[in-house]
Design a protein around this motif. Sequence first.
Motif, short mmCIF file in Angstrom:
data_model
loop_
_atom_site.label_atom_id
_atom_site.label_comp_id
_atom_site.label_asym_id
_atom_site.label_seq_id
_atom_site.Cartn_x
_atom_site.Cartn_y
_atom_site.Cartn_z
N TRP A 168 36.92 16.38 39.13
CA TRP A 168 36.88 17.39 37.64
C TRP A 168 36.73 17.59 36.46
O TRP A 168 36.44 18.50 35.97
N LYS A 262 43.49 20.40 28.86
CA LYS A 262 43.40 19.25 30.51
C LYS A 262 42.71 17.85 29.98
O LYS A 262 41.24 17.37 30.31
N TYR A 353 42.53 18.11 38.39
CA TYR A 353 42.99 18.63 38.61
C TYR A 353 42.83 19.97 40.05
O TYR A 353 43.13 20.87 39.45
N SER A 354 42.88 19.39 40.87
CA SER A 354 42.28 20.28 42.50
C SER A 354 43.94 21.21 42.76
O SER A 354 43.70 22.26 42.74
N TYR A 357 44.22 23.70 40.21
CA TYR A 357 42.87 24.67 40.77
C TYR A 357 44.27 25.79 41.91
O TYR A 357 43.62 27.26 42.05
#
Length: 365
Positions: A168, A262, A353-354, A357
């Motif tokens: 990501w 992030k 970072y799923s 999300y």
Amino acid sequence: MAFYQSIKNSYRYPRGDAQPGQSGWIADRLLRLRALLNAEIVSRRAPNSLIIGSWNIRHFDGGRPRLPESFHYIAEIIDHFDICALQEVKSVESMEQLMGLLGPNWDYFINDSSGAGRGNHERMAFVYNRNRVFFRNLIGELVIEKGALPGDEQIGRTPFFASFQAGWFRFVLCSAHIVFEETEGRPLREDEIRVIAEILKDRAKDTDEVHVFIGDMNIEEPGDPGHRALTSNGFEVPDLGPTSLTGTKHYDQIAFSGLQDKTEMLNRGAIHWQEAVFTDAEMEAYRDIAKAIRRRRKSGEGFWDFHTSIQRALAAGEDVGEAYSDWEGEYSSWRTHEMSDHLPIWIELKVDYSNEYLLGIKKRG
């Protein structure tokens, strides 16, 4: 995984493990190096993370020819990264030889020669594992606006950048080899670092992407003017420790800007390759090889012809040349032409970072 099949070629690598250049000798040093790298990187690595590396490989390969075994050690180190910026590249052929050892899942980009003078005829390269990283079709060199540097100069070795993605995580790497020698009235180290940092900081804001400023910045210690040129522009600058082989200078850095929420760093370090290959204890083993390299180099002689002739001369007990006047004093410098006078550096970043999300979607829904 780096390729090892060629080490079994008895014409190029004589059998045995008692002397440098022999297949068993190389295999043993690769096992040592792998143990070091496994302890520092592999055993501590998080699932689905990204390892970004950087290495100034001394005169790669524009000085005296490296030993064949050295290419294997260099490839082994790079193979433990997912992507690596290389500085001080002098030979496209040496890059191709390195890529042949890394294997077909690896690819690379290399920029044009920076020319004479401050450029020192150097190139830079990005080497990346396509199983972990993919190229996002943006690549180029930074051009500095008129008046940004003293004398309206450009940076001596033009910074090289490219855009990539891992999982990501989208990011831009900008590799630089900052000027070392400083001349009054011409750009200083801190000047070159400052203008690059300013450009990357602005681009990170405009594109909403992480920009990683990486390479040999010739920063002597944390807090010096070059280091402050990074931090004053909002870059995160992990402490990687000294990166010169002498253990005194913090020349090499990996700094990043943009999307700080992030950009979670999980680990970092510098690879002390001299603990596994070309060690202090192996100084005597390389004495005659060093003598032979100095004496036998012929203009236009091919890489393998040159090194095979050295192996045969040593095996036959031939006189391979005059001794170094102070081998004990010169060995430490000699081995930097086999590996480098810089340590490879690396950072590990989170790229998945799923969960965050999906949690965001859940809160909205």
